[in-house]
Write a protein that holds these residues in place. Structure first.
Motif, short mmCIF file in Angstrom:
data_model
loop_
_atom_site.label_atom_id
_atom_site.label_comp_id
_atom_site.label_asym_id
_atom_site.label_seq_id
_atom_site.Cartn_x
_atom_site.Cartn_y
_atom_site.Cartn_z
N VAL A 69 0.82 -1.21 0.00
CA VAL A 69 0.00 0.00 0.00
C VAL A 69 0.86 1.26 0.00
CG1 VAL A 69 -1.69 1.31 1.35
CG2 VAL A 69 -1.93 -1.16 1.11
N VAL A 70 1.88 1.27 0.83
CA VAL A 70 2.70 2.48 0.98
C VAL A 70 3.72 2.61 -0.15
CG1 VAL A 70 4.31 3.69 2.53
CG2 VAL A 70 2.34 2.50 3.48
N GLY A 71 4.18 1.48 -0.66
CA GLY A 71 5.10 1.52 -1.79
C GLY A 71 6.56 1.60 -1.42
N PHE A 72 6.96 0.83 -0.42
CA PHE A 72 8.38 0.74 -0.09
C PHE A 72 8.82 -0.70 -0.24
CE2 PHE A 72 6.21 0.09 3.97
CZ PHE A 72 6.84 -1.03 4.47
N GLU A 73 10.12 -0.91 -0.26
CA GLU A 73 10.70 -2.24 -0.39
C GLU A 73 11.01 -2.78 1.01
OE1 GLU A 73 11.75 -5.66 -1.22
OE2 GLU A 73 11.25 -4.45 -2.99
N PRO A 74 10.31 -3.82 1.47
CA PRO A 74 10.53 -4.34 2.83
C PRO A 74 11.98 -4.72 3.11
CG PRO A 74 8.59 -5.33 1.88
CD PRO A 74 9.26 -4.55 0.79
N LEU A 75 12.67 -5.27 2.12
CA LEU A 75 14.05 -5.68 2.36
C LEU A 75 14.96 -4.48 2.64
CD1 LEU A 75 14.36 -8.46 -0.35
CD2 LEU A 75 13.87 -8.70 2.08
N VAL A 76 14.68 -3.36 1.99
CA VAL A 76 15.46 -2.15 2.25
C VAL A 76 15.18 -1.66 3.66
CG1 VAL A 76 15.78 0.27 1.59
CG2 VAL A 76 15.59 -1.48 -0.18
N LEU A 77 13.92 -1.71 4.06
CA LEU A 77 13.55 -1.28 5.41
C LEU A 77 14.21 -2.17 6.46
CD1 LEU A 77 11.60 0.92 6.54
CD2 LEU A 77 10.02 -0.94 6.94
N LEU A 78 14.21 -3.48 6.23
CA LEU A 78 14.86 -4.39 7.17
C LEU A 78 16.36 -4.13 7.23
CD1 LEU A 78 12.94 -7.67 6.36
CD2 LEU A 78 12.81 -6.34 8.46
N PHE A 79 16.95 -3.83 6.09
CA PHE A 79 18.38 -3.52 6.07
C PHE A 79 18.66 -2.26 6.90
CE2 PHE A 79 22.04 -1.30 4.23
CZ PHE A 79 23.01 -2.28 4.34
N GLN A 80 17.82 -1.25 6.73
CA GLN A 80 18.00 -0.01 7.48
C GLN A 80 17.84 -0.23 8.98
OE1 GLN A 80 14.94 2.31 5.57
NE2 GLN A 80 16.40 3.32 4.22
N ALA A 81 16.97 -1.15 9.37
CA ALA A 81 16.72 -1.41 10.79
C ALA A 81 17.76 -2.33 11.42
CB ALA A 81 15.33 -2.02 10.96
N ALA A 82 18.52 -3.03 10.60
CA ALA A 82 19.48 -4.00 11.12
C ALA A 82 20.62 -3.30 11.87
CB ALA A 82 20.06 -4.83 9.97
N PRO A 83 21.16 -3.96 12.89
CA PRO A 83 22.34 -3.42 13.57
C PRO A 83 23.49 -3.25 12.57
CG PRO A 83 21.41 -5.24 14.82
CD PRO A 83 20.70 -5.21 13.49
N GLN A 84 24.34 -2.29 12.83
CA GLN A 84 25.42 -1.95 11.91
C GLN A 84 26.29 -3.15 11.55
OE1 GLN A 84 25.84 1.17 10.45
NE2 GLN A 84 27.24 0.05 9.15
#
Length: 131
Positions: A69-84
């Motif tokens: 619905v929002v139009g984002f890529e979940p894998l990118v979001l998970l990558f951003q949320a992952a610890p460094q």
């Protein structure tokens, strides 16, 4: 204390909060009301607020439905949320895939491969047992 060979299956609360914050930022960037998004998702009023405040346990299915619905890529979001450290390791792996010479220099040992296979099998068996 964790038993030897067991994997942590519940995400740490702070990791979930980071992911929820990133989701909220994605939604805010849409400049649409949460209610209109909820309608499009087929959810009741207050669903997104409850999800983003952690009153609804975040599941992978929620990410994919919201991404549609929002139009984002979940894998990118998970990558951003992952610890460094996880992001760094992922980027290193990507570099190795692109650079055959670097891949040859960092080849895994037999023990590392066996350990990886064992962990992967355990994770898959645990997933099948709960699925």
């Amino acid at each position: 204390m964790e038993k030897e060979g067991t994997e942590r299956t519940e995400p740490q609360r702070d990791e979930v909060l980071v992911l929820l914050d990133l989701l909220n930022q994605q939604i805010l960037s849409m400049r649409r009301s949460k209610r209109s998004l909820e309608r499009e998702m087929g959810q009741g009023q207050g669903y997104l607020g409850s999800l983003l405040k952690g009153r609804i346990t975040l599941k992978v299915e929620h990410l994919w439905n919201l991404a549609d619905v929002v139009g984002f890529e979940p894998l990118v979001l998970l990558f951003q949320a992952a610890p460094q450290e996880h992001r760094d390791r992922f980027l290193q792996e990507m570099k190795l895939q692109e650079d055959p010479e670097a891949r040859a220099q960092s080849a895994m040992t037999r023990e590392e491969i066996e350990d990886l296979v064992k962990r992967t099998v355990r994770q898959e068996l645990a997933r099948l047992a709960t699925g």
